[in-house]
Scaffold this motif. Structure first.
Motif, PDB file in Angstrom:
ATOM      1  N   VAL A 272       0.860  -1.179   0.000  1.00  0.00           N
ATOM      2  CA  VAL A 272       0.000   0.000   0.000  1.00  0.00           C
ATOM      3  C   VAL A 272       0.900   1.234   0.000  1.00  0.00           C
ATOM      4  O   VAL A 272       1.979   1.219   0.597  1.00  0.00           O
ATOM      5  CB  VAL A 272      -0.968  -0.031   1.218  1.00  0.00           C
ATOM      6  CG1 VAL A 272      -0.209  -0.042   2.530  1.00  0.00           C
ATOM      7  CG2 VAL A 272      -1.937   1.128   1.212  1.00  0.00           C
TER       8      VAL A 272
ATOM      9  N   ILE B  59       1.972   4.695   1.287  1.00  0.00           N
ATOM     10  CA  ILE B  59       1.786   5.305   2.606  1.00  0.00           C
ATOM     11  C   ILE B  59       1.455   6.781   2.470  1.00  0.00           C
ATOM     12  O   ILE B  59       2.123   7.511   1.761  1.00  0.00           O
ATOM     13  CB  ILE B  59       3.058   5.124   3.438  1.00  0.00           C
ATOM     14  CG1 ILE B  59       3.187   3.640   3.742  1.00  0.00           C
ATOM     15  CG2 ILE B  59       3.010   5.922   4.724  1.00  0.00           C
ATOM     16  CD1 ILE B  59       4.443   3.300   4.432  1.00  0.00           C
TER      17      ILE B  59
ATOM     18  N   ASP C 248       0.840   8.782   5.335  1.00  0.00           N
ATOM     19  CA  ASP C 248       0.833   9.479   6.622  1.00  0.00           C
ATOM     20  C   ASP C 248       1.867  10.599   6.730  1.00  0.00           C
ATOM     21  O   ASP C 248       1.762  11.439   7.600  1.00  0.00           O
ATOM     22  CB  ASP C 248       0.967   8.502   7.786  1.00  0.00           C
ATOM     23  CG  ASP C 248       2.372   7.997   7.950  1.00  0.00           C
ATOM     24  OD1 ASP C 248       2.962   7.625   6.926  1.00  0.00           O
ATOM     25  OD2 ASP C 248       2.881   7.992   9.079  1.00  0.00           O
TER      26      ASP C 248
ATOM     27  N   GLU D 178       6.379   6.055  -0.557  1.00  0.00           N
ATOM     28  CA  GLU D 178       6.820   4.998   0.340  1.00  0.00           C
ATOM     29  C   GLU D 178       5.732   3.944   0.372  1.00  0.00           C
ATOM     30  O   GLU D 178       4.553   4.270   0.258  1.00  0.00           O
ATOM     31  CB  GLU D 178       7.027   5.560   1.750  1.00  0.00           C
ATOM     32  CG  GLU D 178       8.244   6.442   1.888  1.00  0.00           C
ATOM     33  CD  GLU D 178       9.535   5.655   1.956  1.00  0.00           C
ATOM     34  OE1 GLU D 178       9.519   4.522   2.478  1.00  0.00           O
ATOM     35  OE2 GLU D 178      10.555   6.169   1.461  1.00  0.00           O
ATOM     36  N   HIS D 179       6.145   2.702   0.543  1.00  0.00           N
ATOM     37  CA  HIS D 179       5.158   1.618   0.519  1.00  0.00           C
ATOM     38  C   HIS D 179       5.224   0.789   1.789  1.00  0.00           C
ATOM     39  O   HIS D 179       6.266   0.684   2.420  1.00  0.00           O
ATOM     40  CB  HIS D 179       5.413   0.698  -0.679  1.00  0.00           C
ATOM     41  CG  HIS D 179       5.258   1.400  -1.990  1.00  0.00           C
ATOM     42  ND1 HIS D 179       6.285   2.104  -2.574  1.00  0.00           N
ATOM     43  CD2 HIS D 179       4.200   1.513  -2.821  1.00  0.00           C
ATOM     44  CE1 HIS D 179       5.865   2.623  -3.707  1.00  0.00           C
ATOM     45  NE2 HIS D 179       4.603   2.288  -3.890  1.00  0.00           N
ATOM     46  N   LEU D 180       4.107   0.198   2.095  1.00  0.00           N
ATOM     47  CA  LEU D 180       4.027  -0.686   3.253  1.00  0.00           C
ATOM     48  C   LEU D 180       3.730  -2.094   2.740  1.00  0.00           C
ATOM     49  O   LEU D 180       2.783  -2.274   1.964  1.00  0.00           O
ATOM     50  CB  LEU D 180       2.880  -0.214   4.160  1.00  0.00           C
ATOM     51  CG  LEU D 180       2.596  -1.033   5.403  1.00  0.00           C
ATOM     52  CD1 LEU D 180       3.705  -0.836   6.427  1.00  0.00           C
ATOM     53  CD2 LEU D 180       1.260  -0.604   6.019  1.00  0.00           C
ATOM     54  N   PRO D 181       4.526  -3.081   3.140  1.00  0.00           N
ATOM     55  CA  PRO D 181       4.238  -4.438   2.666  1.00  0.00           C
ATOM     56  C   PRO D 181       3.007  -5.030   3.364  1.00  0.00           C
ATOM     57  O   PRO D 181       2.837  -4.871   4.564  1.00  0.00           O
ATOM     58  CB  PRO D 181       5.504  -5.221   3.043  1.00  0.00           C
ATOM     59  CG  PRO D 181       6.154  -4.441   4.131  1.00  0.00           C
ATOM     60  CD  PRO D 181       5.733  -3.010   3.988  1.00  0.00           C
ATOM     61  N   LEU D 182       2.178  -5.682   2.581  1.00  0.00           N
ATOM     62  CA  LEU D 182       0.994  -6.350   3.124  1.00  0.00           C
ATOM     63  C   LEU D 182       1.101  -7.830   2.776  1.00  0.00           C
ATOM     64  O   LEU D 182       2.091  -8.256   2.194  1.00  0.00           O
ATOM     65  CB  LEU D 182      -0.277  -5.777   2.493  1.00  0.00           C
ATOM     66  CG  LEU D 182      -0.510  -4.279   2.633  1.00  0.00           C
ATOM     67  CD1 LEU D 182      -1.711  -3.850   1.794  1.00  0.00           C
ATOM     68  CD2 LEU D 182      -0.727  -3.904   4.093  1.00  0.00           C
ATOM     69  N   ASP D 183       0.081  -8.612   3.091  1.00  0.00           N
ATOM     70  CA  ASP D 183       0.087  -9.989   2.611  1.00  0.00           C
ATOM     71  C   ASP D 183      -1.194 -10.276   1.839  1.00  0.00           C
ATOM     72  O   ASP D 183      -2.173  -9.543   1.934  1.00  0.00           O
ATOM     73  CB  ASP D 183       0.309 -10.988   3.751  1.00  0.00           C
ATOM     74  CG  ASP D 183      -0.737 -10.859   4.824  1.00  0.00           C
ATOM     75  OD1 ASP D 183      -1.923 -11.047   4.512  1.00  0.00           O
ATOM     76  OD2 ASP D 183      -0.380 -10.545   5.979  1.00  0.00           O
TER      77      ASP D 183
ATOM     78  N   PHE E  31      -4.696 -10.344   3.475  1.00  0.00           N
ATOM     79  CA  PHE E  31      -5.268  -9.028   3.747  1.00  0.00           C
ATOM     80  C   PHE E  31      -5.825  -8.419   2.458  1.00  0.00           C
ATOM     81  O   PHE E  31      -6.947  -7.914   2.425  1.00  0.00           O
ATOM     82  CB  PHE E  31      -4.192  -8.102   4.347  1.00  0.00           C
ATOM     83  CG  PHE E  31      -4.667  -6.697   4.586  1.00  0.00           C
ATOM     84  CD1 PHE E  31      -5.254  -6.355   5.802  1.00  0.00           C
ATOM     85  CD2 PHE E  31      -4.554  -5.720   3.608  1.00  0.00           C
ATOM     86  CE1 PHE E  31      -5.715  -5.063   6.029  1.00  0.00           C
ATOM     87  CE2 PHE E  31      -5.020  -4.432   3.817  1.00  0.00           C
ATOM     88  CZ  PHE E  31      -5.590  -4.109   5.040  1.00  0.00           C
TER      89      PHE E  31
END
Ligand code: SF4
Lengths: 360, 479
Positions: A292, A294, A296, A304-309, A312
């Motif tokens: 996703v 980011i 914030d 910037e990215h946030l790893p998900l699985d 989810f």
């Protein structure tokens, strides 16, 4: 069995390890960047957010490369200092190992004679034919909205699916390790300082030459760089390379890979229209990645990215969209959802004589 | 549901800020009274007609917001597990100074000088905690904080050595906030060798600095700091460049005098400088800045705007205020982005607590950052042994839910900036406390929008390079 060390393993090259069974007699050893070392010993799925693989992530670079014949060294935003690469290269060179470099890395390290994961289909000899010629097999293009969209995973997953259905697949990959799977990476001239028309003509010839030689049933064309700017401060490539490739080779199906966000149906409709008018190909297939963007940070000039699985993503990808909306929204790491999408593509192509004939 | 807008004027023009597009729109003088009616929620033929015209242009859309929910809520556990960007270690609660407005002075609910220090075991655990949870970020930042962290230099050294040993190939940036009184060669060489960014607190000329920043015996600390700085500049010029200064401007100060000190001081003329005001959050007694502060502030802002328009020499702008312009430029750059057009959103302000910049206190408790009250249970997110409690982190992330009714209809939604600490009354999170800061938040946004419009009216080119990166040496934040 040939062993290939993959360093540093990260989301964009993890498919090389995940799909190593598609490379004959080869074992891929995924080695983590120091920033990810806390994942050492875990399954590859901890990194890419997909299903369990039985492939272990390694953190011990020196030991891991010890009995490998080949080291694929990739560019990474987690190795920002060139000296770090130098250190790892020195360590690897203590062993009898061949090193191949991702193109962007060899550029970054100013390596000239080193072996990069070069083209299977050389661009040399491509002249300016003056016109575009139809490609008369079905073409599926895999496009992206930017980084961390699991584009390469879609490319290789799709290859697996169609090959398993008995199709002969020609492919152009966005990742430079594509050659290890036996297909070509996107030719370098697309990034060279040439005018757009010439690039279009050359790429058209490049593809036709490949098809003439390989006589495939299908072409899967990975299209690098984001199809559009993210915003004025993050213009990326402004969608230039995608436009060139999509102009040069008419696609029958376009798949757009994008990060996991709360999307609405209108958003997909707009993207679909964008595909029609800008990319020459209406978009109905959307891969939602295990990442996703980011939001914030107050003011950010880079993404910037946030790893998900996968679990989810699959449970949220239809949150703002009706399941019967007509768009195929899938997550490539979920076999169930991706196979459904690939099957629909197969049906669409089979039911579309135009696609079978191809043509610009 | 109506529209969420803010009408405002400048001497030369009439404007409306539209939340649904995050844009400032110029309106005709004749339209302005109708816009005011719209803002007040009064509907008649005139407003309907104007709305129709605006909506045809894709602006002033119907407010669809019905729920306050932060977009990172669903992914919060992933943030906590993968994206710790900075960890601040409170090495000690002791300090060799007794600053009047310090968080430990006793005037705040949040802390008192306790004398406790962080054990090496907790230091290592904190570092491991952050390393394990930062695989989604390129560089990890480790900050050392106190009290006065250099009182614990031995442990600071061991902490850095631990990182160098256990995580030798990880890129780490170090920062330290210090009162600048304890530097000596060994410390300087160590901080320099590990490329520390150092922030020294310096409040202006001797007479002002020493009013607040005194040793335990009541003696002022200014001379000691300046002596240290001169020594560093002479012996370690490269390291000196990496020192930045923070000046806390307390209420009632002689602001002109502070301003003059930083403009005229040769020693630190090239170092970064930031200006902060005394934090109101968590303060036991009310803090009030008098008119002189606001007059100084407005006068300096005026000079910046004049300089931007070429009517005043850019070099004469106050160093304490010059990068306030950067904020104006940023505001402008982000107009049009991320408008409120969905049914569910959250006002700007909160970072992702526990991920962006968690602080670990001497006992290993985790807090969202070093600015919040350590005594407030609401702010305690967990412990380095057990990790952050996602329920507590979610409560801080979604602080806007406390004031949902007001925020849903607030034009300042995208520029609000109030995080959970503004709602912390020392014992719990309270909506009324948060709302007590709304007015000043809105006023700040309005001032910025007015500045933008004024600059545009006089032909300022926001795409130009009036202030380049070099000029971005000061930022106006609140301590
Ligand atoms: S200023 Fe107040 S009402 Fe407006 S968004 Fe911020 S907290 Fe909510």
């Amino acid at each position: 069995m040939k062993k290939i060390a993959l360093f540093p393993v990260q989301k964009n090259n993890a498919p090389l390890a995940r799909y190593q069974n598609r490379i004959p007699d080869t074992e891929v050893i995924p080695i983590l960047a120091p920033a990810h070392k806390s994942m050492a010993g875990q399954d590859l799925s901890a990194l890419d957010g997909g299903s369990h693989t039985g492939i272990t992530l390694r953190g011990d670079f020196e030991k891991a490369v010890e009995d490998c014949e080949l080291l694929y060294l990739d560019d990474s935003r987690f190795l920002t200092r060139e000296e770090s690469y130098a250190e790892f290269i020195r360590t690897a060179e203590r062993h009898p190992i061949r090193i191949i470099y991702a193109r962007t890395l060899s550029e970054r390290l100013h390596l000239q004679d080193e072996e990069s994961c070069s083209q299977k289909w050389q661009a040399s000899g491509l002249g300016d034919a003056g016109k575009l010629t139809a490609v008369d097999i079905p073409v599926i293009s895999v496009l992206t909205m930017g980084n961390e969209t699991d584009q390469s995973h879609v490319e290789i997953g799709m290859r697996r699916f169609f090959q398993d259905q008995g199709y002969r697949v020609s492919q152009i990959g966005t990742q430079e390790y594509s050659r290890l799977f036996g297909f070509s990476a996107v030719p370098h001239f697309l990034f060279a300082n040439l005018d757009g028309k010439r690039k279009r003509l050359m790429f058209n010839q490049f593809v036709r030459r490949m098809i003439k030689e390989e006589k495939p049933d299908l072409l899967i064309m990975g299209v690098p760089e984001a199809v559009m700017k993210y915003n004025n401060r993050i213009p990326a490539g402004m969608g230039d390379v995608p436009c060139i490739m999509m102009d040069a080779v008419q696609s029958d199906i376009g798949v757009l890979c994008t990060c996991c966000q709360p999307y609405t149906e209108e958003y997909f409709k707009e993207l679909s229209l964008f595909g029609r008018y800008r990319l020459n190909c209406e978009l109905h297939y959307f891969n939602i990645s295990n990442s996703v963007v980011i939001n914030d940070e107050d003011y950010q000039d880079r993404l910037e990215h946030l790893p998900l699985d996968s679990g989810f993503v699959v449970s949220h990808m239809y949150d703002g969209v009706d399941a019967d909306c007509g768009f195929e929204i899938f997550n490539s790491y979920s076999d169930m959802s991706s196979d459904k999408a690939y099957r629909r593509m197969e049906e669409e192509l089979a039911g579309n004589p135009e696609a079978m004939r191809g043509g610009i | 549901m109506g529209v969420v807008i803010k009408a405002f004027r400048t001497p030369l023009g009439y404007y409306v800020y539209d939340r649904s597009s995050n844009m400032i729109v110029k309106v005709e003088k004749e339209e302005y009274p109708v816009v005011l009616k719209l803002e007040a929620g009064r509907e008649d033929e005139e407003t309907a007609e104007l709305l129709k015209a605006y909506r045809a242009k894709g602006i002033l859309k119907e407010n669809r917001l019905t729920e306050i929910r932060h977009p990172a809520s669903q992914t919060l556990p992933y943030h906590l597990e993968h994206r710790v960007q900075k960890i601040t270690l409170q090495l000690t609660q002791s300090c060799n100074l007794r600053c009047d407005y310090c968080a430990y002075s006793g005037k705040y609910h949040q802390r008192t000088h306790g004398g406790g220090k962080m054990s090496m075991e907790t230091i290592k655990k904190s570092i491991d905690y952050a390393m394990k949870r930062s695989d989604g970020v390129e560089d990890l930042n480790i900050g050392f904080y106190g009290g006065e962290p250099l009182l614990e230099f031995e442990n600071l050294k061991k902490a850095v050595e631990y990182v160098s040993g256990a995580y030798h190939d990880r890129k780490v940036n170090y920062t330290i906030t210090t009162n600048g009184t304890l530097f000596h060669d060994e410390i300087i060489r160590f901080l320099s060798a590990h490329d520390f960014s150092v922030m020294v607190s310096l409040d202006g000329p001797k007479e002002l600095h020493d009013q607040n920043r005194v040793f335990a015996n009541g003696e002022g600390s200014f001379d000691r700091i300046m002596e240290n700085l001169r020594y560093i500049k002479e012996r370690y010029p490269v390291f000196f460049q990496k020192i930045s200064f923070n000046t806390v401007v307390p209420p009632g100060s002689d602001y002109k005098c502070i301003e003059h000190f930083f403009s005229a001081n040769d020693l630190i003329e090239e170092n970064h400088l930031s200006r902060t005001t005394v934090s109101e959050f968590s303060l036991k007694d009310e803090v009030r800045y008098d008119d002189r502060y606001f007059v100084t502030y407005q006068y300096q802002t005026f000079k910046i705007l004049m300089a931007a328009l070429g009517f005043y020499d850019k070099k004469k702008i106050s160093r304490m205020f010059s990068t306030d312009f950067v904020e104006i430029q940023r505001f402008y750059d982000h107009l049009g982005e991320a408008p409120v057009c969905t049914s569910c959103a959250h006002p700007s302000g909160p970072c992702v607590p526990g991920a962006r910049r968690p602080m670990v206190d001497i006992d290993g408790n985790l807090f969202p950052c070093e600015r919040v009250s350590e005594r407030s249970d609401a702010m305690k997110l967990g412990h380095v042994d057990t990790g952050c409690d996602p329920v507590k982190a979610d409560r801080l992330l979604n602080i806007g839910r406390l004031t949902e009714r007001e925020c849903i209809h607030c034009w300042n939604f995208l520029h609000c900036g109030l995080c959970a600490s503004a709602a912390d009354n020392g014992t719990a999170l309270a909506g009324d406390r948060r709302l007590s800061y709304c007015e000043s938040s809105r006023q700040g946004t309005l001032n910025t929008m007015r500045s933008i419009c004024l600059l545009r009216e006089y032909g300022y080119d926001f795409e130009g390079d009036f202030f380049d990166e070099e000029d971005r040496v000061i930022s106006g934040t609140e301590k």
